[in-house]
Design an enzyme around this catalytic site. Structure first.
Site, mmCIF file in Angstrom:
data_model
loop_
_atom_site.group_PDB
_atom_site.id
_atom_site.type_symbol
_atom_site.label_atom_id
_atom_site.label_comp_id
_atom_site.label_asym_id
_atom_site.label_seq_id
_atom_site.Cartn_x
_atom_site.Cartn_y
_atom_site.Cartn_z
ATOM 1 N N CYS A 188 16.015 -20.476 -30.220
ATOM 2 C CA CYS A 188 17.372 -20.162 -30.487
ATOM 3 C C CYS A 188 17.218 -20.889 -31.884
ATOM 4 O O CYS A 188 16.547 -20.591 -32.890
ATOM 5 C CB CYS A 188 18.539 -20.187 -29.569
ATOM 6 S SG CYS A 188 20.120 -19.259 -30.111
ATOM 7 N N HIS A 209 17.633 -17.482 -24.603
ATOM 8 C CA HIS A 209 17.443 -18.405 -23.884
ATOM 9 C C HIS A 209 16.913 -18.547 -22.053
ATOM 10 O O HIS A 209 18.022 -18.177 -21.515
ATOM 11 C CB HIS A 209 19.020 -19.548 -23.755
ATOM 12 C CG HIS A 209 19.603 -19.892 -25.117
ATOM 13 N ND1 HIS A 209 19.368 -20.671 -25.632
ATOM 14 C CD2 HIS A 209 20.251 -18.927 -25.766
ATOM 15 C CE1 HIS A 209 19.444 -20.653 -26.093
ATOM 16 N NE2 HIS A 209 20.711 -19.559 -26.933
ATOM 17 N N GLU A 213 15.901 -20.700 -20.878
ATOM 18 C CA GLU A 213 16.268 -21.785 -19.711
ATOM 19 C C GLU A 213 17.906 -21.904 -18.952
ATOM 20 O O GLU A 213 17.916 -21.940 -18.058
ATOM 21 C CB GLU A 213 15.995 -23.161 -20.890
ATOM 22 C CG GLU A 213 17.757 -23.241 -21.617
ATOM 23 C CD GLU A 213 17.104 -22.449 -22.805
ATOM 24 O OE1 GLU A 213 16.871 -21.563 -23.184
ATOM 25 O OE2 GLU A 213 18.739 -22.865 -24.581
#
Lengths: 204, 321
Positions: free
Chosen positions: A84, A175, A177
């Site tokens: 991002c 994302h 994560e």
């Protein structure tokens, strides 16, 4: 040398943003991590992650004490993964509005291209990674509007690349994560191991 | 190819997808400073200085406190102007329980709604049902029970309340220590004791159990209410805050007079110096040399009002149930 592999040491840029979430994912995958807030924290890392957050805030810190120039050189020789805002920092060109970037990856990125937070979404899309469709969490996400000839697209959304790789650089507009699907981080750690193997071979 | 039916957007029903996206944005806002702004020029200064987000409002808490009257949601026109002026996320405040104000803010497309005790409460019993919104909410809390009640209602971020508009950090410290201490205390309880803890804290058992097992709140915990200097920000981060809200600390000159950043270059520079220094201190909260250097670069600090001199009935932190 013993064939036993030491755990990889991955730096996570922690000027601001989702650094905690990346550290949690690295722990699950058996890597060790170090938060990077100053240029000297880069010493001795096997790889570097530039997390999501606000790229304008991160630039503000990179503009201090020559961090920007240090990082620009560093990512040329060290595997680096940007998500991002991290992908925005790595891009060759940034639009919407234009801003400075490390010019480490030959892509053009449009910031906040999908809209504001109410337009954030979770999307399952095609990828070249083995297994089921990839879960991609988009939060006020940027869009890759151009990829150079050396850039390989690993996943996409509605025809726009969302996960790309070129040389030592991996970048995602979403994302990974924030997902329980760790294949993207695994891809990065494989890239880091590959780079180490290549470097060892060259030394021989 | 993916099955298109498996794609999900938050526009549909309320489920885990929406909550994950709300928490996702909260995650992006960690380790930074969210600044109260009252006009476009202040919003630009905040962005230039490295703020991760701005809170659009008509009067900062110090002015609300000094001027009195009913404090309400900001005019949508002001919020739209600020949203158009910056690329960072924009937050705005709704009154406690005023779900119609929150509906307006969601319609405007603000990125986070603060159901805030700084405004005059609209409901003395109920908070907004935040699950009913796709826009994430942040709420204030003074203790673990209050934090978990807000999370049960759908808050995606908690900020310790402190005492807004004072420039006195003492209550921000008190509330952060209270929450962190109460979390620590329940991590050692047995399963049967957790039922009692839920009763004591006035919070849902499932959330109490979740906190006891993980040792932390299930949403990010930021700090607010009285943070006025780089050292204050470093203090709150070391006490466990994951980000910092600064209300009156950047743009106020005297108690109820803001710096004139639109017409006076010297006062504009003062605001920039304060904003920059607090941003630097928040990221480098563990590095006293950097915080010292940042503090040295500041010209002027909000005068402030000792929180101890405020009568309990005049405190903003006691609003919220």
């Amino acid at each position: 040398m013993s064939p036993a592999r030491h755990p990889l040491l991955i730096g996570v840029l922690a000027l601001q943003g989702a650094y905690d979430a990346h550290v949690r994912t690295l722990v699950v995958l058996g890597a060790t991590s170090r938060l990077v807030r100053l240029p000297l924290d880069l010493h001795g890392l096997d790889g570097l992650i530039l997390p999501g957050g606000e790229s304008t805030t991160m630039l503000h810190f990179l503009d201090r004490n020559g961090f920007f120039e240090v990082l620009q050189t560093y990512v040329k020789s060290t595997p680096t993964f940007g998500t991002c805002a991290g992908a925005i920092l790595l891009a060759a060109r940034v639009e919407g509005p234009a801003q400075r970037s490390l010019d480490a990856l030959d892509i053009t990125v449009e910031r906040n291209a999908y809209g504001r937070q109410i337009d954030s979404s979770i999307f399952f899309g095609p990828s070249v990674l083995a297994g089921p469709p990839l879960e991609m969490v988009f939060i006020r996400a940027p869009r890759i509007t151009r990829t150079g000839p050396t850039v390989e697209t690993l996943a996409s959304r509605d025809g726009s690349p969302t996960l790309v790789r070129s040389g030592l650089i991996l970048a995602a507009t979403f994302h990974p994560e924030l997902s329980d699907d760790h294949r993207v981080h695994q891809t990065f750690l494989t890239l880091v191991r590959q780079h180490q193997a290549d470097a060892t071979r060259k030394r021989r | 190819m993916a099955d298109p039916s498996s794609n999900s957007t938050p526009s549909g029903g309320i489920g885990s997808t929406t909550l994950r996206l709300k928490l996702g944005l909260a995650e992006m806002l960690k380790g930074g400073v969210i600044m109260d702004v009252m006009n476009v020029e202040q919003a630009r200064i905040a962005e230039e200085a490295g703020a991760i987000s701005v809170m659009a409002l008509e009067r900062v808490p110090a002015m609300i406190r000094a001027e009195g009257g009913v404090a309400r949601m900001a005019n949508p026109k002001l919020i739209r102007q600020i949203m158009a002026a910056v690329t960072i996320p924009v937050m705005a405040k709704a009154r406690i329980g005023h779900f119609a104000e929150a509906q307006i803010l969601q319609h405007l497309g603000v990125d986070f709604i603060d159901e805030s005790e700084v405004l005059t409460p609209a409901d003395e019993t109920h908070h907004i049902d935040k699950h009913a919104f796709t826009t994430p909410f942040v709420c204030g809390a003074r203790n673990l029970g209050e934090a978990l009640r807000r999370i049960a209602e759908g808050a995606a971020m908690i900020r310790t309340k402190g005492e807004a508009g004072t420039g006195d950090v003492v209550h921000a410290v008190q509330h952060m220590r209270q929450i962190v201490g109460e979390i620590k205390a329940i991590t050692v309880l047995s399963d049967q004791e957790l039922y009692h803890a839920a009763k004591v804290h006035g919070a849902p058992y499932e959330l109490i159990r979740m906190v006891a097992k993980s040792g932390k709140l299930p949403v990010p915990n930021f700090s607010a209410g009285g943070i006025a200097t780089p050292a204050d920000a470093a203090l709150m981060m070391q006490l466990g805050a994951e980000s910092i809200f600064v209300g009156s600390g950047i743009f106020m000159k005297e108690r109820a007079t803001p710096l004139d950043v639109e017409n006076n270059p010297i006062e504009r520079e003062e605001a920039v110096s304060r904003a920059r220094a607090i941003v630097i201190a928040t990221t480098h909260f563990n590095d006293a040399k950097i915080v010292a250097d940042a503090s040295e670069a500041v010209t002027g600090t909000m005068k402030g009002l000792a929180a101890a001199s405020i009568e309990v009935q005049d405190q903003m932190q006691t609003r919220g149930w």
